[in-house]
Design an enzyme around this catalytic site. Structure first.
Site, PDB file in Angstrom:
ATOM      1  N   LEU A   1       0.390   9.937   6.337  1.00  0.00           N
ATOM      2  CA  LEU A   1      -0.903   9.309   5.737  1.00  0.00           C
ATOM      3  C   LEU A   1      -0.748   9.177   4.282  1.00  0.00           C
ATOM      4  CD1 LEU A   1      -3.603   8.219   6.359  1.00  0.00           C
ATOM      5  CD2 LEU A   1      -4.535  10.283   5.897  1.00  0.00           C
ATOM      6  N   TYR A   2      -0.212   9.975   3.620  1.00  0.00           N
ATOM      7  CA  TYR A   2       0.156   9.947   1.921  1.00  0.00           C
ATOM      8  C   TYR A   2       0.986   8.538   1.742  1.00  0.00           C
ATOM      9  CZ  TYR A   2       3.015   9.976  -2.135  1.00  0.00           C
ATOM     10  OH  TYR A   2       3.523   9.755  -3.386  1.00  0.00           O
ATOM     11  N   ALA A   3       1.987   8.445   2.714  1.00  0.00           N
ATOM     12  CA  ALA A   3       2.699   7.065   2.346  1.00  0.00           C
ATOM     13  C   ALA A   3       2.074   5.734   2.682  1.00  0.00           C
ATOM     14  CB  ALA A   3       4.095   7.118   3.160  1.00  0.00           C
TER      15      ALA A   3
ATOM     16  N   THR B   1      -1.258   5.407   2.685  1.00  0.00           N
ATOM     17  CA  THR B   1      -2.413   5.072   1.762  1.00  0.00           C
ATOM     18  C   THR B   1      -1.644   4.519   0.446  1.00  0.00           C
ATOM     19  OG1 THR B   1      -2.435   7.460   1.286  1.00  0.00           O
ATOM     20  CG2 THR B   1      -3.819   6.565   2.729  1.00  0.00           C
TER      21      THR B   1
END
Length: 292
Positions: free
Chosen positions: A123-125, A127
């Protein structure tokens, strides 16, 4: 130059604040109210905005009137943050910043710290990539006063980096002679870049910011991609570690790319080249950590 830095409590943001402050730029820091600035205690004060709400962020930017925003703030999700918290940090916060500087009626360069990870890794990547796309769209269509420069940063490391990062974790494990260190086979190729080289590249970019178009993608790394196994074995040797390296004990991460390396042609044209190879970077990290 009047420069606003976000994420100044972090590894990269604090290093940039320190360097740009030494260069006599007018530096302001925008951080959350509970952010620790212990990395900068010896050189404070900067002008600091401790903001939580959109209104507080807008008010601080209207007060500072930056010529440039260097956006390093992000949320990796390593601390158990919810999806909403990750989205708030990696997308919403950046959009609030862009909206605030759009209303300043002056030319502002927004230097975003992006990612080289694939959007399906985490989810980091996802977003981070979504914000890169939004920033590029806004600079192209909504307001020509915003210059959006996205730095696709490779695998940065160095003394004082977060202990959860792979590079820090491996160096600390070897240095502390933990009995065993479970690892993947380590055949993934990664572009490791030492923090001092990263900071020097940002400085070179801001010095040449007028040569770029309204939006620009810049890859930042060493331009070389040794294996993860190579990084581990060099750290192991330089620390004279007795730790047993268990390559192959951990499976590869799903959707993990097997090779990542930066094309540094844009930075080369600006006169930048990395000063540290992987061995000298790890060696300096170990030496600097010993003095902390």
């Amino acid at each position: 130059m009047n420069i606003l830095i976000t994420g100044a409590g972090g590894f990269l943001g604090s290093a940039l604040a320190r360097k740009l402050g030494e260069m006599d730029h007018q530096v302001s820091l925008l951080v959350r109210k509970n952010t620790s600035l212990c990395r900068l205690e010896d050189i404070l004060p900067f002008k600091i905005g401790r903001c939580e709400t959109d209104a507080e962020i807008n008010e601080f930017i209207s007060d500072v009137l930056p010529d440039m925003v260097i956006h390093t703030a992000c949320c990796y999700g390593r601390g158990g943050e919810s999806p909403l918290q990750i989205i708030d940090s990696n997308i919403w916060f950046g959009m609030v910043l862009l909206n605030a500087i759009k209303s300043l009626e002056k030319k502002v360069s927004f230097i975003n710290t992006g990612t080289v990870l694939s959007r399906d890794v985490s989810l980091y990547a996802l977003t981070k990539i979504q914000f890169e796309e939004l920033g590029t769209y806004i600079s192209n269509t909504s307001n020509k006063n915003i210059q959006f420069i996205n730095i696709k940063l490779q695998h940065m490391y160095g003394p004082g980096d977060h202990a959860s990062k792979f590079t820090s974790y491996v160096i600390n494990a070897c240095k502390n002679n933990v009995p065993t260190l479970p690892l993947t086979l380590g055949e993934q190729k990664r572009d490791f870049i030492y923090i001092d080289d990263v900071v020097d590249a940002y400085v070179r970019i801001l010095q040449n910011v007028t040569t770029f178009n309204g939006q620009q993608q810049i890859e930042l790394g060493s331009g070389a991609a040794p294996r993860l196994r190579d990084f581990v074995e060099i750290a192991h040797k330089l620390t004279n570690s007795k730790t047993k390296l268990l390559f192959g004990q951990i499976p590869y991460r799903e959707n993990d790319a097997m090779s990542m390396v930066a094309n540094i042609d844009v930075l080369k044209r600006l006169g930048w080249l990395p000063k540290f190879d992987i061995k000298s970077g790890i060696k300096k990290t170990i030496e600097m950590e010993a003095t902390r």
